[in-house]
Design a protein around this motif. Sequence first.
Motif, PDB file in Angstrom:
ATOM      1  N   PRO A   1       8.440  24.572 -16.652  1.00  0.00           N
ATOM      2  CA  PRO A   1       9.622  23.839 -17.096  1.00  0.00           C
ATOM      3  C   PRO A   1      10.724  23.700 -16.047  1.00  0.00           C
ATOM      4  CG  PRO A   1       9.070  25.572 -18.666  1.00  0.00           C
ATOM      5  CD  PRO A   1       8.141  25.711 -17.510  1.00  0.00           C
ATOM      6  N   HIS A   2      10.934  24.724 -15.245  1.00  0.00           N
ATOM      7  CA  HIS A   2      12.034  24.665 -14.281  1.00  0.00           C
ATOM      8  C   HIS A   2      11.740  23.674 -13.157  1.00  0.00           C
ATOM      9  CE1 HIS A   2      14.278  27.779 -16.290  1.00  0.00           C
ATOM     10  NE2 HIS A   2      13.093  28.317 -16.556  1.00  0.00           N
ATOM     11  N   VAL A   3      10.519  23.657 -12.691  1.00  0.00           N
ATOM     12  CA  VAL A   3      10.144  22.700 -11.645  1.00  0.00           C
ATOM     13  C   VAL A   3      10.191  21.278 -12.201  1.00  0.00           C
ATOM     14  CG1 VAL A   3       8.246  21.938 -10.153  1.00  0.00           C
ATOM     15  CG2 VAL A   3       8.816  24.375 -10.322  1.00  0.00           C
ATOM     16  N   LEU A   4       9.685  21.086 -13.416  1.00  0.00           N
ATOM     17  CA  LEU A   4       9.702  19.747 -14.002  1.00  0.00           C
ATOM     18  C   LEU A   4      11.130  19.293 -14.322  1.00  0.00           C
ATOM     19  CD1 LEU A   4       7.619  17.578 -14.553  1.00  0.00           C
ATOM     20  CD2 LEU A   4       7.497  18.385 -16.914  1.00  0.00           C
ATOM     21  N   ALA A   5      11.983  20.199 -14.774  1.00  0.00           N
ATOM     22  CA  ALA A   5      13.392  19.855 -15.017  1.00  0.00           C
ATOM     23  C   ALA A   5      14.060  19.419 -13.714  1.00  0.00           C
ATOM     24  CB  ALA A   5      14.135  21.035 -15.634  1.00  0.00           C
TER      25      ALA A   5
ATOM     26  N   LYS B   1      -1.805  19.515 -20.521  1.00  0.00           N
ATOM     27  CA  LYS B   1      -1.813  18.207 -21.167  1.00  0.00           C
ATOM     28  C   LYS B   1      -3.234  17.644 -21.106  1.00  0.00           C
ATOM     29  CE  LYS B   1       0.341  13.681 -20.835  1.00  0.00           C
ATOM     30  NZ  LYS B   1      -0.880  12.914 -20.835  1.00  0.00           N
ATOM     31  N   THR B   2      -3.704  17.099 -22.219  1.00  0.00           N
ATOM     32  CA  THR B   2      -5.085  16.618 -22.244  1.00  0.00           C
ATOM     33  C   THR B   2      -5.227  15.159 -22.661  1.00  0.00           C
ATOM     34  OG1 THR B   2      -5.367  17.428 -24.492  1.00  0.00           O
ATOM     35  CG2 THR B   2      -6.054  18.904 -22.711  1.00  0.00           C
ATOM     36  N   VAL B   3      -4.256  14.605 -23.373  1.00  0.00           N
ATOM     37  CA  VAL B   3      -4.360  13.222 -23.839  1.00  0.00           C
ATOM     38  C   VAL B   3      -3.074  12.459 -23.527  1.00  0.00           C
ATOM     39  CG1 VAL B   3      -5.984  13.789 -25.679  1.00  0.00           C
ATOM     40  CG2 VAL B   3      -3.532  13.751 -26.161  1.00  0.00           C
TER      41      VAL B   3
ATOM     42  N   GLY C   1       5.880  12.720  -6.119  1.00  0.00           N
ATOM     43  CA  GLY C   1       4.879  13.386  -6.951  1.00  0.00           C
ATOM     44  C   GLY C   1       4.444  12.648  -8.191  1.00  0.00           C
ATOM     45  N   ALA C   2       5.048  11.503  -8.504  1.00  0.00           N
ATOM     46  CA  ALA C   2       4.578  10.712  -9.646  1.00  0.00           C
ATOM     47  C   ALA C   2       3.255  10.049  -9.278  1.00  0.00           C
ATOM     48  CB  ALA C   2       5.611   9.652 -10.033  1.00  0.00           C
ATOM     49  N   LYS C   3       2.487   9.692 -10.298  1.00  0.00           N
ATOM     50  CA  LYS C   3       1.220   9.002 -10.075  1.00  0.00           C
ATOM     51  C   LYS C   3       1.306   7.619 -10.715  1.00  0.00           C
ATOM     52  CE  LYS C   3      -3.683   9.232 -11.176  1.00  0.00           C
ATOM     53  NZ  LYS C   3      -4.697   9.895 -11.982  1.00  0.00           N
ATOM     54  N   PHE C   4       0.956   6.596  -9.943  1.00  0.00           N
ATOM     55  CA  PHE C   4       0.914   5.237 -10.466  1.00  0.00           C
ATOM     56  C   PHE C   4      -0.239   5.121 -11.456  1.00  0.00           C
ATOM     57  CE2 PHE C   4      -0.975   1.026 -10.418  1.00  0.00           C
ATOM     58  CZ  PHE C   4       0.119   0.232 -10.745  1.00  0.00           C
ATOM     59  N   LEU C   5       0.028   4.554 -12.643  1.00  0.00           N
ATOM     60  CA  LEU C   5      -1.026   4.344 -13.639  1.00  0.00           C
ATOM     61  C   LEU C   5      -1.353   2.864 -13.803  1.00  0.00           C
ATOM     62  CD1 LEU C   5       0.032   6.965 -16.350  1.00  0.00           C
ATOM     63  CD2 LEU C   5      -1.675   7.202 -14.530  1.00  0.00           C
ATOM     64  N   HIS C   6      -0.339   2.016 -14.047  1.00  0.00           N
ATOM     65  CA  HIS C   6      -0.605   0.580 -14.156  1.00  0.00           C
ATOM     66  C   HIS C   6       0.694  -0.207 -14.237  1.00  0.00           C
ATOM     67  CE1 HIS C   6       0.235   0.576 -18.518  1.00  0.00           C
ATOM     68  NE2 HIS C   6      -0.437   1.695 -18.548  1.00  0.00           N
ATOM     69  N   ASP C   7       0.569  -1.505 -13.987  1.00  0.00           N
ATOM     70  CA  ASP C   7       1.669  -2.443 -14.179  1.00  0.00           C
ATOM     71  C   ASP C   7       1.554  -3.021 -15.579  1.00  0.00           C
ATOM     72  OD1 ASP C   7       2.918  -2.456 -11.554  1.00  0.00           O
ATOM     73  OD2 ASP C   7       1.127  -3.485 -10.834  1.00  0.00           O
TER      74      ASP C   7
ATOM     75  N   LEU D   1       3.944   5.176 -14.924  1.00  0.00           N
ATOM     76  CA  LEU D   1       3.662   6.271 -13.997  1.00  0.00           C
ATOM     77  C   LEU D   1       3.417   7.537 -14.804  1.00  0.00           C
ATOM     78  CD1 LEU D   1       6.681   5.694 -11.554  1.00  0.00           C
ATOM     79  CD2 LEU D   1       4.330   4.979 -11.182  1.00  0.00           C
ATOM     80  N   ALA D   2       2.981   8.585 -14.136  1.00  0.00           N
ATOM     81  CA  ALA D   2       2.899   9.918 -14.728  1.00  0.00           C
ATOM     82  C   ALA D   2       3.703  10.861 -13.844  1.00  0.00           C
ATOM     83  CB  ALA D   2       1.449  10.385 -14.827  1.00  0.00           C
ATOM     84  N   ASP D   3       4.468  11.760 -14.464  1.00  0.00           N
ATOM     85  CA  ASP D   3       5.245  12.725 -13.693  1.00  0.00           C
ATOM     86  C   ASP D   3       4.294  13.759 -13.079  1.00  0.00           C
ATOM     87  OD1 ASP D   3       4.742  14.812 -15.579  1.00  0.00           O
ATOM     88  OD2 ASP D   3       6.697  14.589 -16.530  1.00  0.00           O
ATOM     89  N   PRO D   4       4.780  14.713 -12.310  1.00  0.00           N
ATOM     90  CA  PRO D   4       3.875  15.676 -11.646  1.00  0.00           C
ATOM     91  C   PRO D   4       2.985  16.490 -12.585  1.00  0.00           C
ATOM     92  CG  PRO D   4       5.994  15.695 -10.559  1.00  0.00           C
ATOM     93  CD  PRO D   4       6.145  14.843 -11.795  1.00  0.00           C
ATOM     94  N   GLU D   5       3.328  16.567 -13.879  1.00  0.00           N
ATOM     95  CA  GLU D   5       2.472  17.270 -14.834  1.00  0.00           C
ATOM     96  C   GLU D   5       1.619  16.322 -15.663  1.00  0.00           C
ATOM     97  OE1 GLU D   5       4.136  20.397 -17.164  1.00  0.00           O
ATOM     98  OE2 GLU D   5       4.921  21.435 -15.398  1.00  0.00           O
TER      99      GLU D   5
END
Length: 144
Positions: free
Chosen positions: A14-18, A87-89, A115-121, A132-136
Amino acid sequence: MAYEFQVTQDSADPHVLADWWAETLGWRVEPSDEAFIRRMVEAGHATEDETRTHHGVLVWKAGAAIRHPDGLERAPRVLFQLVPEAKTVKNRMHLDVRTGAEDLTPVVDALVARGAKFLHDGRQGPFTWVTLADPEGNEFCVSR
């Protein structure tokens, strides 16, 4: 009657994600009250195992929160809470970050570099966004 609410996000750290989300949104991580935490441990209301040190500060291990710089009147608090499972879904609910930028490319590129991941436009009529998806792995959208 209208209710107030906070947004709560499960997290492995939580602290890193915050920290990541506070930087992403230009918000602030809520400060830790180290003296209060120490008193709770000394009084037996909490244990050392319920704490950790983050950036040299004693914090509760279970969570960290961020707030808009103008306070809760401007936007709800976002709490990142520690959970044991990964996280699984796909998220059933997500944040839409509105940047106001005419060109989203530099904003998206900066988030991916952090650290975000591109998912789609995405596109619906005249509206466009980037998912996008955050680092988690939590999905969020970026739009104007």
